[in-house]
Enzyme design. Structure first.
Site, PDB file in Angstrom:
ATOM      1  CB  SER A 612      -0.954  -0.033   1.192  1.00 53.39           C
ATOM      2  OG  SER A 612      -1.951   0.951   1.068  1.00 53.39           O
ATOM      3  CG  ASP A 687      -6.471  -2.482  -4.172  1.00 51.80           C
ATOM      4  OD1 ASP A 687      -7.241  -1.814  -3.471  1.00 51.80           O
ATOM      5  OD2 ASP A 687      -5.243  -2.559  -3.961  1.00 51.80           O
ATOM      6  CG  HIS A 719      -5.308  -2.402  -0.412  1.00 46.78           C
ATOM      7  ND1 HIS A 719      -4.546  -2.007  -1.486  1.00 46.78           N
ATOM      8  CD2 HIS A 719      -4.723  -1.838   0.681  1.00 46.78           C
ATOM      9  CE1 HIS A 719      -3.554  -1.251  -1.076  1.00 46.78           C
ATOM     10  NE2 HIS A 719      -3.639  -1.125   0.237  1.00 46.78           N
TER      11      HIS A 719
END
Length: 742
Positions: A612, A687, A719
């Protein structure tokens, strides 16, 4: 004792424990099935816990088949009731209504009533009278949102519309236009600003405030669902992917519009707060007055630099007062609703970072202050806690003592400890032993906390602590679940940030058989973004299981919390404003400089990995310092902040229109040409947090530049990879370092 001495002392204890293991006893090696949360043996490798609930001031342990009353004087347990009895009391048949008591609640301090949910059914049972009090069942397609405190009414969703079932079991439909474009009773503003739900019951249980979010004007991001199929060729051929568009407001683009409604169960009427045009505004931290007549919320402009606490009549929707205003050159981020004092309906606690750190403020309304429209002087505000540390959680109150129970990092930036704060004087009393990382659950009156904590060398201890005096009763201590395994060496310490002043905390994980005369490949694990940190004084300094797995394969891992991460004050976080990744990289490179001073770190074999924001940092480091990092693995990476969501992205970067230089400087598309080392990018195909456009566009940039990253995708995954696929993911990450770094 300084934190460095504390870390060193804990490390010595860890090493001593390791050296006392007989070399004749063969130690088992960890697998990812042991250490990854999706692994088949993971549950056995986590320190054992106790699931509990407070019944007023009585502590109850929850288990699968029974609930136990805990003696607060000595921690001993006596069975309260079991699951077979509950089923008999619900209905004297052989039908099993309830299978587990893990989710049991005791909503009334003065009644022997337990609330148990099982699937789509909820039961209230009087366990002293051995009788069913009430129950309700959600039908197919109905999703429970929230019950009121009195457990007499509940709100639910069906076909995207909001419904309320009242105490007479009458169902009322509050909306008719609900859809994927008009959303009721759910989180808004993409869960930013501390928002975790979309319904808010009044204290008397007779009114329901709720969010309505119109996102019809927001652009659809074209997600695609690939159906789950078997391995039969005919089955594969007949399955076709379908569009699954997601409303995703990107930085600088049109955002959704939110309003707040209030439904009155007694009158059957719904009104909306008259907050004005909702365009480019955020409404958050909805709260009620104790008399259920006023709704409060923080209102924020799109630039997020002007925040106001505003009061509205719950009966008319009219604005009654603007009570407080806070502005900042960079941004204000309200994360917590106001909370009224249980003993004073005219005073409440507000959290703010106006002095640079998150602290508590005691706010008192002037006479009729909540009704004085437009009057910002009707609120008396005094700071209750202060210092270069942060209140991390406001847990609750002890009304009799007139204290607030909080969690803070006053003792150390990497600790969390529990305190009782006097509302009258601001004096803080430490509850618990003052070591490690503590989480507390407060009893009904606030006289007790259940203190669940760990330290770098203690997996878990649970104590019952009185909040009126720092006296603790031992309740439970977990055994070390890693006994018999080859355990890595864990340590922590500090280095100076790139500003030359600020201390940054790091964690290092070394192989169990670490030899200072050897050279080790080293992986820098990084996150680095807001609202998160990696290093704290929990068991093994909060080391991730993958780090121990890598230690078993002969790697050192190094984790540094750079400026921009959480719980270190406003200046620490805002150092990255309008230039995400830039100052963070400078700090991470200070970490690399430190690593290069260590004789046992192989400077020619340094890798980096993150997910991320950490994926963004991984590629940033790989392309801005291509001669330093030999191998990188970036998961779900942000590539260009143009394509991230409005609320988060614009808080830290502004809009692309207002900060074009910052967006260009931080975009990794311009860095694709600099890639030298081996880089693997991993992405969940579905995602909705960091949409696939990021990594796919970076691949295009690399193709144009002639650089060669590797790429792997998880179809159907969001995600983060779910379930056992996470084991597969970490096998892949590990193998990449094995192939190219070792």
């Amino acid at each position: 004792m300084t934190m460095i001495k504390y870390c060193s002392k804990a490390l010595m204890v860890c090493m001593t424990m390791l050296m006392t293991v007989s070399p004749m006893n063969a130690q088992k090696n960890f697998t990812l099935e042991d250490l990854n949360f999706g692994g088949t043996n993971y549950r056995n490798m986590v320190p054992e816990n106790r699931w509990t609930a407070w019944w007023g001031d009585q502590l109850v342990r929850l288990d699968v088949d029974a609930c136990y009353l805990v003696d607060k004087a000595n921690g001993k347990e006596n069975r309260l009731f079991d699951v077979s009895q509950i089923n008999q009391w619900i209905a004297p048949t052989k039908d099993i209504k309830v299978r587990t008591l893990y989710n049991a609640e005791f909503p009334f301090a003065n009644k022997s009533v337990v609330l148990i949910s099982q699937g789509n059914k909820t039961y209230m049972v009087d366990f002293k009278k051995h009788a069913l009090v009430s129950s309700f069942e959600l039908k197919d397609g109905e999703n429970l949102l929230e019950t009121n405190a009195q457990q007499t009414a509940y709100a639910f969703l069906k076909d995207n519309n909001l419904f309320v079932c009242n105490h007479k079991q009458q169902t009322v439909q509050l909306s008719t236009d609900g859809s994927r474009e008009v959303v009721y009773g759910q989180t808004v503003h993409r869960d930013e600003f501390g928002i975790s739900k979309g319904t808010f019951w009044s204290p008397d249980g007779n009114k329901l405030a709720f969010y309505r979010m119109d996102q019809s004007m927001v652009t659809d991001y074209p997600q695609v669902d690939i159906p789950e199929i078997g391995f039969d060729p005919e089955e594969k051929r007949s399955c076709i992917a379908t569009l699954a568009p997601d409303k995703y407001p990107m930085a600088g683009e049109t955002s959704h519009q939110v309003t707040v409604g209030v439904y009155d169960l007694t009158t059957g009427k719904t009104i909306y707060l008259k907050a004005g045009d909702p365009t480019d505004r955020y409404f958050t931290n909805v709260a009620w007055s104790p008399d259920s007549k006023t709704v409060y919320m923080f209102e924020l402009n799109r630039k997020q630099n002007d925040c106001r606490l505003v009061a509205y009549s719950a009966e008319t929707g009219n604005k009654t007062a603007e009570l407080y205003r806070e502005t900042d050159e960079k941004y204000v981020e309200p994360l917590h609703p106001i909370v009224f004092l249980p003993w004073d309906d005219n005073s409440f606690i507000m959290q703010s970072r106006q002095d640079g750190y998150n602290h508590l403020y005691l706010c008192s309304l002037g006479k009729h202050g909540s009704r004085m429209a437009g009057n910002t002087e009707s609120l008396e505000v005094s700071q209750l806690t202060a210092g270069k540390w942060e209140v991390q959680e406001m847990i609750g109150f002890n009304a009799k003592q007139k204290t607030i129970i909080i969690a803070s990092n006053e003792k150390s930036p990497i600790q969390q400890n529990i305190y009782a704060v006097s509302v009258k004087t601001g004096k803080r009393t430490l509850l618990g032993n003052g070591e490690g990382w503590h989480n507390a659950k407060l009893s009904g009156s606030g006289n007790y906390i259940l203190d669940n904590y760990s330290t770098p060398t203690v997996p878990r201890r649970i104590e019952i602590v009185q909040t009126t005096k720092p006296k603790a009763v031992s309740y439970f201590q977990a055994k070390d679940p890693w006994t018999g395994y080859s355990i890595p060496q864990f340590s922590c310490g500090t280095i100076k940030a790139a500003d030359g002043v600020t201390d940054l905390y790091y964690r290092m994980v070394k192989p169990a058989d670490f030899d200072p005369n050897k050279k080790y490949p080293t992986v820098v694990y990084v996150y680095g973004g807001p609202h998160a940190h990696n290093v704290d004084a929990r068991w093994h300094y909060s080391s991730r299981g993958w780090e121990s797995y890598m230690a078993g394969k002969g790697y050192i891992t190094f984790i540094l919390d750079n400026r921009g991460s959480e719980h270190r004050g406003k200046d620490f976080e805002q150092a990255t404003f309008h230039q995400l990744g830039q100052e963070e990289m400078k700090d991470q490179m200070k970490g690399v400089e430190f690593l290069k001073t260590l004789s046992y770190v192989d400077a020619d074999r340094i890798g980096v990995h993150g997910w991320s924001f950490g994926g963004f940092m991984t590629i940033s480091l790989m392309t801005n310092y291509p001669d330093v990092f030999k191998v990188g693995v970036a998961g779900g990476p942000v590539i260009d902040w143009h394509w991230y969501e409005v609320m988060y992205g614009e808080r830290y970067m502004g809009t692309p229109q207002s900060n074009p230089e910052g967006y260009k400087k931080t975009s990794l598309l311009y860095q694709a040409k600099n890639l030298k080392g081996k880089l693997q990018i991993i992405q969940g195909l579905n995602d909705v947090t960091v949409v696939p456009q990021h990594c796919l566009t970076f691949l295009k940039a690399c193709i144009a530049a002639g650089t060669q990253p590797d790429f792997f995708v998880y179809p159907g995954e969001p995600h983060n990879m779910r379930g056992h696929q996470s084991v597969h993911l970490h096998e892949r990450i590990t193998q990449y370092f094995e192939d190219y770094l070792k």
